[in-house]
Design a protein around this motif. Sequence first.
Motif, short mmCIF file in Angstrom:
data_model
loop_
_atom_site.label_atom_id
_atom_site.label_comp_id
_atom_site.label_asym_id
_atom_site.label_seq_id
_atom_site.Cartn_x
_atom_site.Cartn_y
_atom_site.Cartn_z
N MET A 1 0.84 -1.20 0.00
CA MET A 1 0.00 0.00 0.00
C MET A 1 0.87 1.24 0.00
N ALA A 2 1.79 1.24 1.02
CA ALA A 2 2.68 2.40 1.14
C ALA A 2 3.49 2.57 -0.13
N SER A 3 3.87 1.42 -0.70
CA SER A 3 4.72 1.53 -1.89
C SER A 3 3.93 2.08 -3.08
N THR A 4 2.60 1.73 -3.14
CA THR A 4 1.77 2.28 -4.21
C THR A 4 1.70 3.80 -4.10
N LEU A 5 1.51 4.25 -2.82
CA LEU A 5 1.43 5.68 -2.59
C LEU A 5 2.74 6.35 -3.01
N THR A 6 3.84 5.74 -2.56
CA THR A 6 5.14 6.30 -2.91
C THR A 6 5.29 6.40 -4.42
N LYS A 7 4.86 5.31 -5.09
CA LYS A 7 4.96 5.29 -6.55
C LYS A 7 4.17 6.44 -7.17
N SER A 8 2.91 6.61 -6.67
CA SER A 8 2.06 7.66 -7.23
C SER A 8 2.71 9.03 -7.04
N VAL A 9 3.21 9.25 -5.79
CA VAL A 9 3.84 10.54 -5.51
C VAL A 9 5.02 10.75 -6.44
N LEU A 10 5.84 9.67 -6.54
CA LEU A 10 7.03 9.79 -7.39
C LEU A 10 6.65 10.08 -8.84
N SER A 11 5.60 9.38 -9.31
CA SER A 11 5.24 9.60 -10.72
C SER A 11 4.68 11.01 -10.92
N LEU A 12 3.95 11.49 -9.88
CA LEU A 12 3.45 12.87 -9.97
C LEU A 12 4.60 13.87 -10.06
N ILE A 13 5.59 13.63 -9.18
CA ILE A 13 6.78 14.51 -9.21
C ILE A 13 7.44 14.42 -10.57
N GLY A 14 7.51 13.17 -11.07
CA GLY A 14 8.10 12.97 -12.39
C GLY A 14 7.37 13.77 -13.46
N ILE A 15 6.04 13.68 -13.44
CA ILE A 15 5.23 14.43 -14.41
C ILE A 15 5.49 15.93 -14.25
N GLY A 16 5.58 16.33 -12.96
CA GLY A 16 5.84 17.74 -12.67
C GLY A 16 7.15 18.18 -13.29
N ILE A 17 8.19 17.35 -13.12
CA ILE A 17 9.51 17.72 -13.66
C ILE A 17 9.47 17.80 -15.18
N VAL A 18 8.85 16.76 -15.78
CA VAL A 18 8.75 16.76 -17.24
C VAL A 18 7.95 17.98 -17.71
N GLY A 19 6.85 18.23 -16.98
CA GLY A 19 5.99 19.38 -17.35
C GLY A 19 6.76 20.69 -17.26
N ALA A 20 7.49 20.84 -16.14
CA ALA A 20 8.25 22.08 -15.96
C ALA A 20 9.31 22.18 -17.06
N GLY A 21 9.94 21.02 -17.35
CA GLY A 21 10.95 21.01 -18.42
C GLY A 21 10.33 21.45 -19.73
N ALA A 22 9.15 20.89 -20.05
CA ALA A 22 8.46 21.25 -21.29
C ALA A 22 8.13 22.74 -21.29
N PHE A 23 7.66 23.23 -20.14
CA PHE A 23 7.31 24.65 -20.05
C PHE A 23 8.54 25.51 -20.34
N PHE A 24 9.66 25.14 -19.66
CA PHE A 24 10.87 25.95 -19.86
C PHE A 24 11.35 25.86 -21.31
N TRP A 25 11.16 24.68 -21.92
CA TRP A 25 11.60 24.51 -23.31
C TRP A 25 10.73 25.37 -24.23
N ILE A 26 9.42 25.26 -24.04
CA ILE A 26 8.50 26.00 -24.92
C ILE A 26 8.65 27.51 -24.74
N THR A 27 8.90 27.92 -23.49
CA THR A 27 8.92 29.36 -23.23
C THR A 27 10.34 29.93 -23.16
N ARG A 28 11.32 29.17 -23.68
CA ARG A 28 12.70 29.68 -23.61
C ARG A 28 12.85 30.91 -24.51
N PRO A 29 13.81 31.78 -24.20
CA PRO A 29 14.06 32.92 -25.08
C PRO A 29 14.44 32.44 -26.48
N GLN A 30 13.85 33.03 -27.50
CA GLN A 30 14.11 32.57 -28.87
C GLN A 30 14.58 33.70 -29.77
#
Lengths: 145, 304
Positions: free
Chosen positions: B1-30
């Motif tokens: 159970m705990a490990s499922t929760l950990t996994k979900s949190v980790l994947s959320l953080i992962g999505i967050g990092i990817v999302g932030a990365g995508a945001f920074f990529w899309i909005t980089r100075p051009q």
Amino acid sequence: MIKRTIAASLICLTAASAVFAASELGDKREADMKKIGGATAQLAGIAKGDKPYDAAVVKTALTTINTTIKEFPTLFPAGKPDEDGHASPKIWENMAGFKGHADELAMVTEKLIAAPPADQKAVGAALGEIGKVCSACHQDFRLKK
Amino acid sequence: MASTLTKSVLSLIGIGIVGAGAFFWITRPQPLPESEFANLGPADVTNGETIFWAGGCESCHAAKGAEGDAKLVLSGGAPLPTPFGTFYPPNISPDEKAGLGHWTLTQFASAMKRGVDDEGRHLYPSFPYASYSRMSDTDLRDLFAYMKTLPKSDNVAPPHDLAFPFNMRFTLGGWKLLYLNDKPRVELANASPEVKRGQYLVEGPGHCGECHTPRDILGGLKVADWLAGGPNPEGKGTIPDITPGSKDIGRWSAGDIANYLETGFTPEFDSVGGSMVAVQQNMAHLSKEDRAAIAAYLKAIPAR
């Protein structure tokens, strides 16, 4: 009860007359600016050739601007920033600067009355001199409207 | 159970990092590519001067109250107060250290059209690149050449003084995504060459909409109310509607508008006031044809 009603009415009356006084000053200010605008329009009519050159018209217009701009700064009594919000608070913050612009327009027009522009072209040049003082003051002291 | 929760949190953080990365990529100075300016040919400095006055560079970048030749010293100008904080227009004189002396044409054009400086950082849209983005490369080339002929100044303007979160430059990439483009502000069917010239001057270098069009909460222009005026973002009062629907200016003829831009007098012989004084003085430097073109465009746009 009666006393209270009288007191309340008195307060209302005083407040109303204060408001009235403020907007009366405002009306006078606007009337002055319109007078100057009207005189400027007469000069511009001659400068653009829409009207024939007429020394008397030129002199009257210059005199109107001169006497009006001398009255204008007296319509902004010290310590009474505008209550109806049509005049910029900057006028009271820098009264000397504000009056300086008015004095300059009085000086420019006095000089022109003493040596009047003698033809259409000279009226155009005079108008340029006058317009410069108008916009210099309006740049700093007129609210965006 | 705990490990499922950990996994979900980790994947959320992962999505967050990817999302932030995508945001920074899309909005980089051009910045613009160097190749865009490689084969433009020699600059026309006289046209550059026209564009300089049309753009009104010195209204913000020359010292406050500068007159005559002092207007050509682009040492950095008066502070610009806004709801987001105070902007300090920088030195854009050709000084090598304090100004743009070491900038290339591509860097200059990237600032003008993409809001990116020589170090690849986002610039704030108080510098109206969201209008300048409509300018032609040849006009930018000519303007840059003209600005190189102006006096140098070693003045260094203070940094902008902005409230959180506006003080974080990466947010500007998101702003640009929403508001920076080079499309026409209004579509004008069957526009004459004169109206088209006016459209270019007003929407591009003249950046009239930056004041005369109301802004939304993020400071982007409400393009549906193009040139319809609104509250003054710098303080008290309002900025006038300059479309044919305006209760004042809507009644002016094209000739009245052109005359106002030349002489500073309205048809009622009121004089120009406020920050429009500097703009009008700049417009007086343009040719009669250009002022007439601006007037023709203002009569052609939709009434608001």
